[in-house]
Scaffold this motif. Structure first.
Motif, PDB file in Angstrom:
ATOM      1  N   TYR A  38       3.151  61.271  25.543  1.00 14.61           N
ATOM      2  CA  TYR A  38       2.311  60.457  26.228  1.00 14.61           C
ATOM      3  C   TYR A  38       1.551  60.922  27.261  1.00 14.61           C
ATOM      4  O   TYR A  38       2.156  61.384  28.090  1.00 14.61           O
ATOM      5  CB  TYR A  38       2.855  58.989  26.582  1.00 14.61           C
ATOM      6  N   GLU A  39       0.809  60.524  26.396  1.00 14.78           N
ATOM      7  CA  GLU A  39      -0.432  61.886  28.307  1.00 14.78           C
ATOM      8  C   GLU A  39      -1.400  60.825  28.758  1.00 14.78           C
ATOM      9  O   GLU A  39      -2.330  60.114  27.681  1.00 14.78           O
ATOM     10  CB  GLU A  39      -0.910  62.981  27.436  1.00 14.78           C
ATOM     11  N   ARG A  40      -1.457  60.921  29.849  1.00 22.49           N
ATOM     12  CA  ARG A  40      -2.736  60.324  31.031  1.00 22.49           C
ATOM     13  C   ARG A  40      -2.499  61.224  31.514  1.00 22.49           C
ATOM     14  O   ARG A  40      -2.389  61.636  32.235  1.00 22.49           O
ATOM     15  CB  ARG A  40      -2.592  58.819  31.196  1.00 22.49           C
ATOM     16  N   ASN A  41      -4.128  61.035  32.642  1.00 18.86           N
ATOM     17  CA  ASN A  41      -4.485  61.290  33.529  1.00 18.86           C
ATOM     18  C   ASN A  41      -3.761  61.463  34.658  1.00 18.86           C
ATOM     19  O   ASN A  41      -2.895  60.553  34.904  1.00 18.86           O
ATOM     20  CB  ASN A  41      -5.385  61.373  34.170  1.00 18.86           C
ATOM     21  N   ARG A  51      -3.096  59.511  25.915  1.00 13.81           N
ATOM     22  CA  ARG A  51      -3.289  60.279  23.964  1.00 13.81           C
ATOM     23  C   ARG A  51      -1.576  59.617  23.732  1.00 13.81           C
ATOM     24  O   ARG A  51      -0.423  59.870  24.504  1.00 13.81           O
ATOM     25  CB  ARG A  51      -3.506  61.256  24.105  1.00 13.81           C
ATOM     26  N   PHE A  52      -1.208  58.701  23.008  1.00 12.34           N
ATOM     27  CA  PHE A  52       0.328  58.371  21.835  1.00 12.34           C
ATOM     28  C   PHE A  52       0.240  59.228  20.243  1.00 12.34           C
ATOM     29  O   PHE A  52      -0.069  58.905  20.017  1.00 12.34           O
ATOM     30  CB  PHE A  52       0.276  57.119  21.932  1.00 12.34           C
ATOM     31  N   GLN A  53       0.770  59.959  20.708  1.00 10.02           N
ATOM     32  CA  GLN A  53       1.469  60.696  18.956  1.00 10.02           C
ATOM     33  C   GLN A  53       2.347  61.007  19.278  1.00 10.02           C
ATOM     34  O   GLN A  53       3.009  61.886  19.871  1.00 10.02           O
ATOM     35  CB  GLN A  53      -0.027  61.870  19.732  1.00 10.02           C
ATOM     36  N   PHE A  54       2.807  60.698  17.620  1.00  7.69           N
ATOM     37  CA  PHE A  54       4.125  61.617  17.377  1.00  7.69           C
ATOM     38  C   PHE A  54       4.446  62.647  17.034  1.00  7.69           C
ATOM     39  O   PHE A  54       3.390  63.610  16.538  1.00  7.69           O
ATOM     40  CB  PHE A  54       4.065  60.456  16.283  1.00  7.69           C
ATOM     41  N   THR A  55       5.174  63.623  17.408  1.00 10.87           N
ATOM     42  CA  THR A  55       5.699  64.928  16.556  1.00 10.87           C
ATOM     43  C   THR A  55       6.530  65.097  15.889  1.00 10.87           C
ATOM     44  O   THR A  55       6.604  65.994  15.271  1.00 10.87           O
ATOM     45  CB  THR A  55       5.615  65.708  18.418  1.00 10.87           C
ATOM     46  N   ARG A  56       7.595  64.322  15.895  1.00 11.14           N
ATOM     47  CA  ARG A  56       7.913  63.745  14.412  1.00 11.14           C
ATOM     48  C   ARG A  56       8.274  62.747  14.230  1.00 11.14           C
ATOM     49  O   ARG A  56       7.997  61.633  14.542  1.00 11.14           O
ATOM     50  CB  ARG A  56       9.480  64.449  14.659  1.00 11.14           C
ATOM     51  N   PHE A  57       8.118  62.501  13.481  1.00  9.09           N
ATOM     52  CA  PHE A  57       8.070  61.095  12.618  1.00  9.09           C
ATOM     53  C   PHE A  57       9.848  60.960  11.263  1.00  9.09           C
ATOM     54  O   PHE A  57       8.986  61.391   9.883  1.00  9.09           O
ATOM     55  CB  PHE A  57       6.980  60.292  11.675  1.00  9.09           C
ATOM     56  N   THR A  58       9.856  59.622  11.003  1.00 10.92           N
ATOM     57  CA  THR A  58      10.761  59.583   9.695  1.00 10.92           C
ATOM     58  C   THR A  58      10.970  58.002   9.206  1.00 10.92           C
ATOM     59  O   THR A  58      10.674  57.005  10.382  1.00 10.92           O
ATOM     60  CB  THR A  58      12.217  59.868   9.534  1.00 10.92           C
ATOM     61  N   ALA A  92       4.948  51.105  20.217  1.00  5.86           N
ATOM     62  CA  ALA A  92       5.848  51.576  21.184  1.00  5.86           C
ATOM     63  C   ALA A  92       4.675  52.220  22.857  1.00  5.86           C
ATOM     64  O   ALA A  92       5.067  52.376  24.213  1.00  5.86           O
ATOM     65  CB  ALA A  92       6.481  53.264  20.848  1.00  5.86           C
ATOM     66  N   LEU A  93       3.625  52.003  22.448  1.00  6.57           N
ATOM     67  CA  LEU A  93       2.609  52.812  23.550  1.00  6.57           C
ATOM     68  C   LEU A  93       2.704  51.380  24.541  1.00  6.57           C
ATOM     69  O   LEU A  93       2.478  52.409  25.999  1.00  6.57           O
ATOM     70  CB  LEU A  93       1.190  52.410  22.579  1.00  6.57           C
ATOM     71  N   PRO A  94       2.597  50.152  25.011  1.00  6.36           N
ATOM     72  CA  PRO A  94       3.115  49.716  26.412  1.00  6.36           C
ATOM     73  C   PRO A  94       4.022  50.380  26.816  1.00  6.36           C
ATOM     74  O   PRO A  94       3.923  50.332  28.537  1.00  6.36           O
ATOM     75  CB  PRO A  94       2.853  48.126  25.203  1.00  6.36           C
ATOM     76  N   TYR A  95       5.060  50.629  26.252  1.00  9.75           N
ATOM     77  CA  TYR A  95       6.397  50.972  26.516  1.00  9.75           C
ATOM     78  C   TYR A  95       6.214  52.627  26.983  1.00  9.75           C
ATOM     79  O   TYR A  95       6.595  52.549  28.671  1.00  9.75           O
ATOM     80  CB  TYR A  95       7.137  51.016  25.913  1.00  9.75           C
TER      81      TYR A  95
END
Lengths: 314, 196
Positions: A45-48, A173-180, B184-187
């Motif tokens: 998770y990334e924000r300013n 930005r919310f982004q998975f780097t690994r997902f199953t 999971a974003l709001p978390y």
């Protein structure tokens, strides 16, 4: 599976409505997948001003949804939920919890959302090594932000979400780097020792407050309201929470009792905070609007708050 | 400045031989032709470095805009200008270029280029810690956070400082956990508010 990308390409050629319909179908998939699909992964998770990584496990069995979230860097913030209700949380996250709305209360509802947002398939993408479809979620007015959503082609779950302001600048930005999407072992849902049991505060079926807003951005409704002690004075702070199904903001109202305080505003990535002084029959009150909405909208909401039956006094 | 001289400066900028002042002087003027040339140079350099650049992006205009914004706060404080002012200009130039890169990245290309371009911000991070002007520039101009610093109006600002963190936390918690299940974003948003 091979047919889908072709359909997307053809859809782009033939007609925009077909494209929109396809996007709607994906949003429907997303809405159901979040309650049906077991999965595990790590995301960033990334924000300013902030960057963090997290692990997530979700296990769905016999209609029961267990979910565990754990921050992987910095303090180990952790939350475990069952059917949407928080079971335990670490200190930082757990100052006080309101009872979650009924399980079927505030689900993602693509149909209702389509009145305020436009959904459009914008192409293929790849996230966390998985094939994904990219959707543009565009706000239909200037009172909310748009998104770019990347949904997993297999499960319909969001692998990546970018929040964009009206200029197209990235807010978070919310982004998975690994997902199953494989079944998740029950052991992995067990909270660690730092995760403390939570006493949940019950809530009324219909939120009520002495305060109301003369103006709300279209589509926003009151979700919750209550009163809490001020974090810095003996005063009581009224709190109201609003949402349009995707975006949310909170309004805090604290009596000033003659204190000289100026208006203020700040922005933390997607979250804006606007404080405005307003006058009531009982003296001045500082209204603070906090939420993932544009600054102008937050200011207008702050200036529209009224106590009891008071009307606009322009 | 004559056309020749301008284009010479432009080459110097591209070769990293010019300082920010020179870049500032060049792009501050309303000279579309020069900007176009700069964009072409950028493109050529990018090609040499095998970087991907979105040709439609008028990065020169963005940089120019950043410089224009920078001019106002820099003027009145002649003394501090040499140190902080220069850094501020450099940082916001980087930001303007980055904003273009980000915009482009939303089209999502392969990983390596992304990583390569993402390496840029790390250059400006040390500068960002040097002053509030720089930070404001670094945040892409969204954080028009109150210009009043703590020193200006301490008692008045304290009122907000004592309350805002608690308000923001309460909002993030409600958004994350108050409405049944969600992504999971709001978390993640709530967790990010806990960081100092």
């Amino acid at each position: 599976m091979r047919v889908l990308p072709l359909y997307v390409v053809l859809g782009g050629w033939l007609s925009m409505p077909a494209l929109a319909a396809d996007a709607g179908a994906w949003m429907d998939r997303l809405a159901t997948a979040e309650q049906k699909q077991s999965y595990a992964g790590t995301f960033v998770y990334e924000r300013n001003g902030s960057f963090s990584s997290h692990a997530v496990w979700q296990r769905v069995e016999g209609g029961r949804v267990q979910e565990r979230l754990l921050q992987l860097d910095g303090p180990p913030a952790e939350v475990v939920r069952v059917d949407g209700q928080v079971q335990c949380a670490t200190d930082e996250l757990a100052a006080q919890f309101r009872e979650a709305q009924a399980w079927h209360g505030q689900r993602l509802d693509p149909k209702a959302l389509s009145e305020w947002y436009e959904f459009r398939v914008i192409g293929d993408s790849r996230v966390a090594g998985r094939s994904a479809v990219a959707l543009a979620v565009t706000a239909r007015d200037q009172h909310r932000y748009g998104f770019e959503l990347h949904l997993d082609r297999d499960t319909g779950l969001p692998l990546k979400s970018l929040m964009l302001n009206e200029k197209g600048q990235l807010l978070e930005r919310f982004q998975f780097t690994r997902f199953t999407a494989d079944p998740v072992d029950e052991q992995l849902l067990k909270p660690s020792a730092v995760c403390k049991d939570i006493a949940v505060v019950a809530r009324d079926a219909t939120p009520d407050s002495a305060w109301h807003s003369d103006w709300l951005p279209p589509g926003f409704e009151l979700l919750d309201a209550n009163e809490r002690p001020s974090p810095a004075s003996p005063e009581t702070v009224a709190w109201l929470s609003y949402g349009d199904g995707l975006a949310k903001f909170s309004v805090f109202l604290e009596p000033l009792r003659g204190a000289l305080v100026e208006d203020a505003r700040s922005q933390m990535g997607p979250t804006v905070a606007v404080s405005k002084r307003i006058s009531t029959a009982d003296g001045d009150v500082m209204v603070t609007v906090v939420g993932e909405i544009p600054l102008g909208t937050a200011e207008r909401v702050a200036l529209s708050m009224r106590y009891g039956a008071e009307q606009a006094q322009e | 400045m004559s056309r020749e001289a301008l284009h010479e400066s432009l080459s110097a900028v591209m070769d990293n031989e010019a300082d920010e002042l020179e870049l500032r002087r060049m792009l501050a003027g309303d000279n579309p032709e020069l900007r176009a040339t700069w964009s072409r140079y950028q493109l050529a350099r990018a090609a040499m470095h095998k970087e991907l650049i979105e040709p439609r992006l008028d990065i020169a205009a963005a940089v120019s805009a950043a410089l224009a914004d920078e001019a106002a706060p820099a003027q009145p404080r002649r003394s501090g200008w040499k140190g902080l002012g220069r850094l501020a200009v450099a940082a916001s130039v980087t930001v303007a270029v980055l904003a273009g890169v980000r915009l482009y990245n939303q089209n999502e290309v392969a990983g390596p280029q992304l990583a390569q371009q993402a390496a840029q911000p790390s250059i400006s991070v040390p500068q960002a810690s040097q002053g509030s002007t720089v930070l404001a520039g670094y945040s892409e101009g969204q954080a028009e956070v109150p210009a009043q610093t703590a020193a200006d109006s301490a008692p008045i600002e304290r009122w907000h400082e004592e309350r805002l963190p608690s308000y923001v936390r309460q909002h993030a918690q409600q958004a994350a956990f108050g409405s049944g299940s969600e992504s999971a974003l709001p978390y993640a948003r709530a967790a990010s508010m806990e960081e100092r």
